[in-house]
Design a protein around this motif. Structure first.
Motif, short mmCIF file in Angstrom:
data_model
loop_
_atom_site.label_atom_id
_atom_site.label_comp_id
_atom_site.label_asym_id
_atom_site.label_seq_id
_atom_site.Cartn_x
_atom_site.Cartn_y
_atom_site.Cartn_z
N VAL A 78 -2.60 8.67 4.43
CA VAL A 78 -1.83 9.32 3.37
C VAL A 78 -0.66 10.06 4.03
N GLN A 132 -5.19 13.76 -0.78
CA GLN A 132 -6.05 12.71 -1.34
C GLN A 132 -5.21 11.47 -1.58
N THR A 134 -3.55 8.40 -3.35
CA THR A 134 -3.16 8.28 -4.75
C THR A 134 -3.59 6.96 -5.37
N CYS A 135 -3.88 5.95 -4.56
CA CYS A 135 -4.20 4.62 -5.07
C CYS A 135 -5.64 4.24 -4.75
N ARG A 139 -8.50 6.12 -2.90
CA ARG A 139 -8.61 7.39 -3.62
C ARG A 139 -10.06 7.80 -3.85
#
Length: 312
Positions: A78, A132, A134-135, A139
């Motif tokens: 991330v 965190q 996003t996808c 996720r």
């Protein structure tokens, strides 16, 4: 051999094949029931319905990545999060920021000189960073809050500031036994990100869309439930120590998260594909009590050895 078309995470009873879905790589496997069961599997017969591992994904020891390892994995895949600083009035303010990780694993936050958080850290460099993915599917793995101090220069002229992590709060998305666990900054710094962190989304997509039968066989064998009673199986995530899957057994409680460890750690994406394929092969062989045929050469040698032993 041509694979039958199966929808993602779903198989019908009349679509069960009569053999393994692919030719496996030549790895020596170990029975999953004997050697690859984590703490959840230890309760297999402990709840009276024979599906103790079906209730929740719980990990221990070397069967799952540690929270510190998962935190490092999340941070590595991330590049954005929410930075919380304290303003002049003493109120916390959350601002979206981007960040990167250098070769030593040090987090570097990227900010603008005129940004609100730059003004805030002139009063206090203490902060937290919420991260965190996003996808999906990443996720679902976890979320983490990193707490520490920004290493800001005296004139606050830099726009890339190191974050010195003092402690972390780990919220395991799939590892439900570790929600809200505190991890020290030293453990975070010492941990290594997972070897499959970049390949996991593609592995998840491939097995759910093209190899669903493998997943059904693996979970059926792991739970000790007939294949025809498996209503639903979906792969959620893969790491170098095992897999998280969502499964449902006919006539029992709704879909639950299940942790199925590998019999050994995998090295890379290719190795993971081989180990998952082998797990499906072993499940297929055990389902049919299959014994590989011995070639004539080895059969003759075995007979000769047996005859010699009996003569002695």
């Amino acid at each position: 051999m041509q694979r039958s078309a199966l929808p993602a995470g779903r198989i019908q009873q009349n679509q069960v094949r009569t053999g393994p879905s692919r030719r496996p790589q030549p790895f020596t496997s170990v029975r999953p029931h004997a050697t690859t069961i984590c703490n959840a599997a230890a309760s297999l017969n402990g709840n009276g319905n024979g599906n103790g591992v079906h209730s929740k994904a719980r990990c221990s020891g070397a069967r799952c990545p540690t929270p510190a390892q998962t935190i490092r994995t999340i941070v590595d895949i991330v590049n954005e999060g929410t930075l919380c600083t304290v303003n002049a009035s003493g109120l916390p303010v959350g601002i979206p920021v981007t960040f990167s990780t250098d070769k030593q694993g040090q987090l570097q936050l990227h900010m603008e000189r005129e940004a609100l958080e730059m003004a805030n850290i002139q009063g206090s460099t203490a902060c937290s960073l919420m991260v965190q993915p996003t996808c999906q599917p990443a996720r679902a793995v976890a979320a983490v809050t990193l707490m520490g101090k920004l290493d800001a220069p005296a004139d606050f002229s830099a726009t890339t500031l190191p974050l010195n992590v003092e402690r972390c709060f780990y919220f395991g998305g799939l590892d439900q036994s570790s929600r809200g666990l505190e991890v020290s900054g030293s453990d975070f710094q010492a941990a290594e990100p997972d070897a499959l962190r970049k390949a996991a989304p593609e592995l998840v997509n491939t097995w759910n869309s093209e190899c669903a039968e493998d997943l059904y066989r693996i979970v059926s064998d792991f739970l000790g439930v007939p294949l025809t009673e498996m209503s639903y199986v979906e792969l959620l995530w893969v790491d170098q120590l095992g897999m998280y899957l969502r499964s449902e057994v006919a006539g029992q409680e709704g879909p639950q998260v299940l942790r199925v460890p590998f019999y050994r750690p995998v090295l890379d994406e290719r190795d993971a594909r081989a180990v998952i394929t082998m797990a499906s092969q072993i499940a297929w062989e055990r389902e049919r009590a299959y014994t590989p045929p011995i070639t004539a050469m080895y059969a003759d040698a075995a007979a000769a050895a047996a005859a010699a032993a009996s003569n002695n």
